[in-house]
Design a protein around this motif. Structure first.
Motif, mmCIF file in Angstrom:
data_model
loop_
_atom_site.group_PDB
_atom_site.id
_atom_site.type_symbol
_atom_site.label_atom_id
_atom_site.label_comp_id
_atom_site.label_asym_id
_atom_site.label_seq_id
_atom_site.Cartn_x
_atom_site.Cartn_y
_atom_site.Cartn_z
ATOM 1 N N LYS A 114 0.841 -1.194 0.000
ATOM 2 C CA LYS A 114 0.000 0.000 0.000
ATOM 3 C C LYS A 114 0.876 1.244 0.000
ATOM 4 C CE LYS A 114 -3.646 2.325 2.606
ATOM 5 N NZ LYS A 114 -4.517 2.274 3.819
ATOM 6 N N VAL A 115 0.495 2.227 -0.788
ATOM 7 C CA VAL A 115 1.214 3.502 -0.826
ATOM 8 C C VAL A 115 0.565 4.449 0.177
ATOM 9 C CG1 VAL A 115 1.865 5.478 -2.227
ATOM 10 C CG2 VAL A 115 1.849 3.195 -3.236
ATOM 11 N N PRO A 116 1.272 4.850 1.214
ATOM 12 C CA PRO A 116 0.671 5.727 2.229
ATOM 13 C C PRO A 116 0.507 7.146 1.713
ATOM 14 C CG PRO A 116 2.986 5.332 2.721
ATOM 15 C CD PRO A 116 2.671 4.493 1.536
ATOM 16 N N PRO A 117 -0.280 7.959 2.405
ATOM 17 C CA PRO A 117 -0.406 9.379 2.015
ATOM 18 C C PRO A 117 0.942 10.085 2.136
ATOM 19 C CG PRO A 117 -2.127 8.750 3.582
ATOM 20 C CD PRO A 117 -1.148 7.621 3.547
ATOM 21 N N ARG A 118 1.149 11.065 1.280
ATOM 22 C CA ARG A 118 2.407 11.807 1.315
ATOM 23 C C ARG A 118 2.394 12.782 2.495
ATOM 24 N NH1 ARG A 118 3.765 13.452 -4.983
ATOM 25 N NH2 ARG A 118 3.626 11.334 -5.872
ATOM 26 N N ARG A 119 3.079 12.394 3.557
ATOM 27 C CA ARG A 119 3.169 13.226 4.759
ATOM 28 C C ARG A 119 4.601 13.208 5.255
ATOM 29 N NH1 ARG A 119 0.318 15.621 8.753
ATOM 30 N NH2 ARG A 119 1.045 15.409 10.908
ATOM 31 N N ALA A 120 5.178 14.385 5.406
ATOM 32 C CA ALA A 120 6.555 14.488 5.869
ATOM 33 C C ALA A 120 6.649 14.102 7.343
ATOM 34 C CB ALA A 120 7.079 15.909 5.673
ATOM 35 N N THR A 121 7.824 13.675 7.777
ATOM 36 C CA THR A 121 8.063 13.343 9.173
ATOM 37 C C THR A 121 8.052 14.626 10.014
ATOM 38 O OG1 THR A 121 10.466 13.512 8.896
ATOM 39 C CG2 THR A 121 9.453 11.343 8.530
ATOM 40 N N TRP A 122 7.954 14.451 11.343
ATOM 41 C CA TRP A 122 7.889 15.628 12.220
ATOM 42 C C TRP A 122 9.145 16.478 12.089
ATOM 43 C CZ3 TRP A 122 11.422 16.884 15.947
ATOM 44 C CH2 TRP A 122 12.301 15.883 16.371
ATOM 45 N N ARG A 123 10.293 15.829 11.936
ATOM 46 C CA ARG A 123 11.548 16.579 11.829
ATOM 47 C C ARG A 123 11.555 17.424 10.552
ATOM 48 N NH1 ARG A 123 14.598 12.617 12.703
ATOM 49 N NH2 ARG A 123 15.109 13.043 14.857
ATOM 50 N N SER A 124 11.091 16.835 9.467
ATOM 51 C CA SER A 124 11.051 17.573 8.201
ATOM 52 C C SER A 124 10.027 18.706 8.260
ATOM 53 C CB SER A 124 10.706 16.615 7.059
ATOM 54 O OG SER A 124 10.659 17.287 5.826
ATOM 55 N N ARG A 125 8.909 18.483 8.944
ATOM 56 C CA ARG A 125 7.900 19.543 9.070
ATOM 57 C C ARG A 125 8.433 20.714 9.885
ATOM 58 N NH1 ARG A 125 4.489 15.084 10.059
ATOM 59 N NH2 ARG A 125 4.223 15.659 12.247
ATOM 60 N N VAL A 126 9.239 20.411 10.909
ATOM 61 C CA VAL A 126 9.847 21.493 11.697
ATOM 62 C C VAL A 126 10.796 22.314 10.831
ATOM 63 C CG1 VAL A 126 11.433 21.993 13.592
ATOM 64 C CG2 VAL A 126 9.586 20.345 13.920
ATOM 65 N N LEU A 127 11.649 21.638 10.058
ATOM 66 C CA LEU A 127 12.574 22.348 9.184
ATOM 67 C C LEU A 127 11.830 23.190 8.153
ATOM 68 C CD1 LEU A 127 15.255 19.572 8.552
ATOM 69 C CD2 LEU A 127 15.558 21.657 9.887
ATOM 70 N N ALA A 128 10.766 22.634 7.586
ATOM 71 C CA ALA A 128 9.986 23.378 6.594
ATOM 72 C C ALA A 128 9.330 24.604 7.233
ATOM 73 C CB ALA A 128 8.929 22.472 5.964
ATOM 74 N N ALA A 129 8.819 24.441 8.461
ATOM 75 C CA ALA A 129 8.190 25.578 9.144
ATOM 76 C C ALA A 129 9.206 26.676 9.437
ATOM 77 C CB ALA A 129 7.529 25.100 10.434
ATOM 78 N N ILE A 130 10.406 26.283 9.850
ATOM 79 C CA ILE A 130 11.456 27.272 10.099
ATOM 80 C C ILE A 130 11.813 27.998 8.808
ATOM 81 C CG2 ILE A 130 13.881 27.534 10.745
ATOM 82 C CD1 ILE A 130 13.478 25.192 12.677
ATOM 83 N N ALA A 131 11.935 27.251 7.724
ATOM 84 C CA ALA A 131 12.275 27.868 6.438
ATOM 85 C C ALA A 131 11.210 28.860 5.999
ATOM 86 C CB ALA A 131 12.462 26.790 5.379
ATOM 87 N N ARG A 132 9.936 28.527 6.194
ATOM 88 C CA ARG A 132 8.858 29.419 5.747
ATOM 89 C C ARG A 132 8.809 30.698 6.578
ATOM 90 N NH1 ARG A 132 5.907 24.464 5.635
ATOM 91 N NH2 ARG A 132 5.525 23.754 3.492
ATOM 92 N N ARG A 133 9.037 30.564 7.889
ATOM 93 C CA ARG A 133 8.850 31.714 8.775
ATOM 94 C C ARG A 133 10.110 32.548 8.950
ATOM 95 N NH1 ARG A 133 5.405 27.943 9.684
ATOM 96 N NH2 ARG A 133 3.327 28.317 10.551
ATOM 97 N N LEU A 134 11.273 31.899 8.925
ATOM 98 C CA LEU A 134 12.512 32.603 9.224
ATOM 99 C C LEU A 134 13.482 32.653 8.050
ATOM 100 C CD1 LEU A 134 13.107 31.186 12.818
ATOM 101 C CD2 LEU A 134 12.003 33.331 12.170
ATOM 102 N N GLY A 135 13.146 31.984 6.963
ATOM 103 C CA GLY A 135 14.012 32.012 5.793
ATOM 104 C C GLY A 135 14.783 30.720 5.600
ATOM 105 N N PRO A 136 15.100 30.375 4.363
ATOM 106 C CA PRO A 136 15.775 29.101 4.066
ATOM 107 C C PRO A 136 17.207 29.037 4.569
ATOM 108 C CG PRO A 136 15.595 30.441 2.081
ATOM 109 C CD PRO A 136 14.800 31.137 3.138
ATOM 110 N N ASP A 137 17.860 30.178 4.797
ATOM 111 C CA ASP A 137 19.257 30.162 5.230
ATOM 112 C C ASP A 137 19.437 29.457 6.565
ATOM 113 O OD1 ASP A 137 20.126 31.477 2.990
ATOM 114 O OD2 ASP A 137 19.929 33.462 3.872
#
Length: 426
Positions: A114-137
């Motif tokens: 079975k192919v699960p839904p595309r959902r990032a791990t908690w660690r990746s979601r934290v990094l993505a949230a930091i990038a969106r709010r504080l910048g990719p650098d």
């Protein structure tokens, strides 16, 4: 053709019995990795693409999850990158990862999984949230380090043989490493035209330094508070001591950071003055240095000479280019503001140091000491777990290690304070 209910003369069970015999000649062929790849290829030929075992399915899911995480991170970086050229680079990386996701989803379906839904791990979601709010650098160095570790992950996997995926992963690692290690307008080779002009105001390890700064304040003041509490000093005295420790520690950290940044700035200014003097005395020699630098970065001799000649036409531009390319110094920043660095160090240390003394604002006696220990223990675990966003280690292990070390230090000072208190009171 095998019809419904018909028995095939050579079914899966027959091939399973034959497999060890068929693969026997492969033993001893080449190095172990080569032999394993040959074995996997032969097994695929025997069992077919739909007969993947549980280890294959697990590996497919792991690869798929890694690609989902990477695509999520690159999309966040592209969305928050102010430079449209860099945003396009991140978007292209995300598009490549999307193709890899589809590849592993197809493998999972062919394996009957079975192919699960595309959902990032908690660690990746934290990094993505930091990038969106504080910048990719702020997350670039962490993601680049992860790509560097995983860049050869597909080389020994038979499913990706003959595809562009191993090359994609190596290219991703190279792109990110260039962005991490290069000063503005100092990109190498083919990156020069696409990515020049990039300014990175915050280092990739800034968030890690923030977590560690708060941890310093927490551990040091917790040990101080527990040592004083062990000596049986009243709650008011413990509160005053904790506040004094907070101010002293934060002030010391701020002063040290100010001296460090100021010294680095003065050293950079001295190097630029020396370079300016050399440019005045020997402009042809400095032009030749620039030409060689650009040639080493991938430009043709004629292109390098043209660029060097254009830069040397203006003294200010030439000094700027020499500082960036030869010294690796950004003349406009020179390591950043010493006052900003000092203020950041003060605040980060104070944020950690205030935790152990908060209970003494509301409680007294043993309840205050116990509450301080409990609140500090939770903060120690949280800080240890937070750093795993950048290290990739299991949160429970890093948090538990930080908790154990912090409480051990606090317990040691409490015991020493207890002995001192007994000795003083007789």
């Amino acid at each position: 053709m095998k019809g419904r209910g018909a028995r095939a003369p050579f079914g899966p069970a027959h091939y399973r019995r034959l497999a060890p015999c068929a693969l026997q000649p492969l033993r001893g062929w080449g190095p172990p990795d080569e032999a394993r790849l040959r074995w996997l290829g032969a097994r695929k030929a025997l069992y077919g693409p739909g007969m993947s075992d549980s280890s294959d399915v697990g590996r497919y899911r792991e690869n798929w999850q890694d690609e989902v995480d990477s695509a999520s991170e690159y999309r966040a970086m592209a969305a928050s990158e102010p430079d449209p050229r860099l945003a396009k680079v991140y978007a292209n990386l995300a598009a490549m990862e999307e193709g890899h996701i589809e590849f592993w989803e197809d493998r999972l379906r062919r394996a009957g999984a079975k192919v699960p839904p595309r959902r990032a791990t908690w660690r990746s979601r934290v990094l993505a949230a930091i990038a969106r709010r504080l910048g990719p650098d702020l997350v670039l160095a962490t993601i680049a380090a992860k790509e560097a570790v995983d860049q050869n992950g597909y080389v020994k996997q038979p499913e990706t043989a003959g595809t562009a995926m191993p090359g994609h992963e190596r290219w991703h690692a190279r792109v990110l490493q260039q962005l991490v290690s290069t000063q503005p307008r100092g990109l190498q080779g083919s990156f020069l035209g696409r990515l020049e002009g990039r300014h990175r105001s915050v280092g990739g390890n800034a968030l890690r330094a923030a977590v560690l700064g708060a941890n310093d304040g927490l551990c040091s003041n917790l040990s101080l508070v527990m040592g004083v509490a062990g000596a049986s000093i009243d709650s008011h005295g413990i509160l005053v001591t904790g506040l004094a420790g907070l101010l002293a520690g934060a002030g010391s950290m701020a002063l040290g950071e100010w001296v460090s940044v100021t010294s680095s700035r003065e050293l950079a200014q001295r190097e630029i003055r020396i370079e300016a003097s050399e440019l005045r005395e020997d402009p042809e020699g400095e032009g030749e240095e620039l030409k060689l630098i650009y040639e080493a970065k991938g430009l043709s001799p004629s292109e390098a000479e043209t660029m060097a000649r254009r830069l040397l036409a203006d003294r200010t531009t030439a000094i700027d280019a020499l500082a960036r390319e030869e010294l690796g110094i950004d003349p406009k920043e020179l390591g950043g503001s010493a006052w900003e660095a000092a203020a950041a160090s003060f605040v980060l240390f104070a944020l950690g140091a205030v935790v152990p003394i908060l209970p003494f604002l509301f409680l007294t006696g043993t309840p205050a000491v116990a509450s301080s220990a409990v609140v500090s223990a939770l903060a120690l675990f949280a800080l240890g777990a937070a750093i795993t966003v950048f290290t990739g280690a299991p949160a429970w292990r890093s948090g538990g290690r930080q908790l154990l070390l912090g409480l051990a230090a606090a317990g040691l000072t409490f015991g020493i304070g207890k002995l001192i208190g007994i000795a003083i009171t007789g």
